[in-house]
Scaffold this active site. Structure first.
Site, PDB file in Angstrom:
ATOM      1  N   ARG A 207       0.842  -6.421   3.803  1.00 14.83           N
ATOM      2  CA  ARG A 207       1.048  -5.741   5.075  1.00 14.83           C
ATOM      3  C   ARG A 207       2.366  -6.192   5.693  1.00 14.83           C
ATOM      4  NH1 ARG A 207      -2.042  -2.964   3.096  1.00 14.83           N
ATOM      5  NH2 ARG A 207      -4.069  -2.225   3.805  1.00 14.83           N
TER       6      ARG A 207
ATOM      7  N   LYS B 269      -9.831  -1.198 -13.291  1.00 14.98           N
ATOM      8  CA  LYS B 269     -10.663  -2.408 -13.162  1.00 14.98           C
ATOM      9  C   LYS B 269     -11.874  -2.353 -14.083  1.00 14.98           C
ATOM     10  CE  LYS B 269      -9.430  -3.384  -8.314  1.00 14.98           C
ATOM     11  NZ  LYS B 269      -8.698  -2.207  -7.866  1.00 14.98           N
TER      12      LYS B 269
HETATM   13  O1  C5P Z   1      -3.690   0.618   1.090  1.00 14.82           O
HETATM   14  P1  C5P Z   1      -3.581  -0.773   0.548  1.00 14.82           P
HETATM   15  O2  C5P Z   1      -2.153  -1.292   0.535  1.00 14.82           O
HETATM   16  O3  C5P Z   1      -4.561  -1.736   1.159  1.00 14.82           O
HETATM   17  O4  C5P Z   1      -3.994  -0.588  -0.993  1.00 14.82           O
HETATM   18  C1  C5P Z   1      -4.226  -1.661  -1.842  1.00 14.82           C
HETATM   19  C2  C5P Z   1      -4.552  -1.157  -3.222  1.00 14.82           C
HETATM   20  O5  C5P Z   1      -4.731  -2.275  -4.081  1.00 14.82           O
HETATM   21  C3  C5P Z   1      -5.807  -0.308  -3.335  1.00 14.82           C
HETATM   22  O6  C5P Z   1      -5.511   0.734  -4.264  1.00 14.82           O
HETATM   23  C4  C5P Z   1      -6.857  -1.237  -3.918  1.00 14.82           C
HETATM   24  O7  C5P Z   1      -7.745  -0.566  -4.788  1.00 14.82           O
HETATM   25  C5  C5P Z   1      -6.007  -2.212  -4.722  1.00 14.82           C
HETATM   26  N1  C5P Z   1      -6.530  -3.567  -4.920  1.00 14.82           N
HETATM   27  C6  C5P Z   1      -6.862  -4.417  -3.871  1.00 14.82           C
HETATM   28  N2  C5P Z   1      -7.359  -5.682  -4.136  1.00 14.82           N
HETATM   29  C7  C5P Z   1      -7.477  -6.102  -5.399  1.00 14.82           C
HETATM   30  C8  C5P Z   1      -7.118  -5.253  -6.452  1.00 14.82           C
HETATM   31  C9  C5P Z   1      -6.632  -3.993  -6.170  1.00 14.82           C
HETATM   32  O8  C5P Z   1      -6.710  -4.038  -2.707  1.00 14.82           O
HETATM   33  N3  C5P Z   1      -7.874  -7.327  -5.654  1.00 14.82           N
END
Ligand code: C5P
Length: 224
Positions: free
Chosen positions: A175, A61
């Site tokens: 999810r 990012k």
């Molecule tokens: O554990 P989880 O499925 O929530 O992980 C989501 C991943 O996506 C994390 O690594 C987070 O940094 C990344 N991410 C996010 N939202 C964004 C961009 C990236 O959750 N807009």
């Protein structure tokens, strides 16, 4: 990409991270290495994971002045990432220079609004309008700047896809039914995001924190 699932490897130790990939690799299409992984393991850690043979998504990012971001983009050529992220709010010149500095074939995507933020968080940062307005504004800017696509939540993907038909869309905050949301706020299921036009599904904790990560990854794959 045949399997759109990229495993978010937000795991603090390299040994368990590699063991996790070994367990789930038949059910994922790539690995996403983000800030937590890079700060803990640096270039050596990225090489270690890259040697395991799955496509790498380097989710650092980038958000800085155009010259600095272009330099950082050149510095990551060595990892041969399939995807790299920059913040779309860094502006048009920054995104243009990031894309120009990226290796051929590397997708550069702009982060629009973090999936951990909702409408009230957005207004506290001084931004007018709904999350969807904000995502659409930044998507248009990223498109004009020549990026390959954006990162957005599954709640915006359908609308964005309508405006940017050949865009490459990365969706985190996923999810599967029955999973806790944790710190995420704008969540949908992996299947919903896929149906609405996501190109890549970023999934972390629903796999990495599952009692049986392989079964969790397999079950997600089966829904797609
Ligand atoms: O554990 P989880 O499925 O929530 O992980 C989501 C991943 O996506 C994390 O690594 C987070 O940094 C990344 N991410 C996010 N939202 C964004 C961009 C990236 O959750 N807009």
């Amino acid at each position: 990409m045949s399997n759109p699932v990229f495993l978010a490897l937000d795991v603090p130790q390299i040994g368990p991270a590699k063991a996790l990939i070994d367990r789930v690799k038949a059910h994922i299409g790539g690995v996403k290495l983000g800030l937590e992984f890079y700060c803990a393991h640096g270039p050596h850690g990225v090489h270690e994971i890259a040697h395991m043979g799955l496509p790498i998504f380097l989710d650092l990012k980038f958000h800085d002045i155009p010259n600095t971001v272009a330099g950082a983009m050149q510095a990551v050529h060595v990892y041969e990432p399939a995807i790299v992220t920059v913040h779309a709010s860094g502006g048009r010149a920054m995104m243009e220079d990031a894309k120009a500095a990226a290796a051929d074939g590397c997708k550069v995507v702009g982060v629009t609004m973090l999936t951990s933020l909702d409408a009230s968080d957005l207004s506290r940062t001084g931004v007018e309008g709904t999350p969807s307005d904000h995502v659409m504004r930044l998507a248009e800017l990223a498109h004009t700047a020549g990026l390959d696509g954006i990162v957005c939540s599954g709640q915006e993907i359908k609308t964005v896809r309508r405006q940017w038909k050949d865009g490459f869309f990365v969706v985190p905050g996923l999810r599967p039914a029955g999973n806790g949301v944790g710190d995420q706020k704008r969540t949908v299921t992996p299947r919903q995001a896929r149906d609405d036009g996501a190109s890549v599904l970023v999934i972390g904790r629903p796999i990495s924190r599952a009692d049986d990560p392989e079964a969790a990854a397999r079950a997600i794959e089966a829904t797609l």
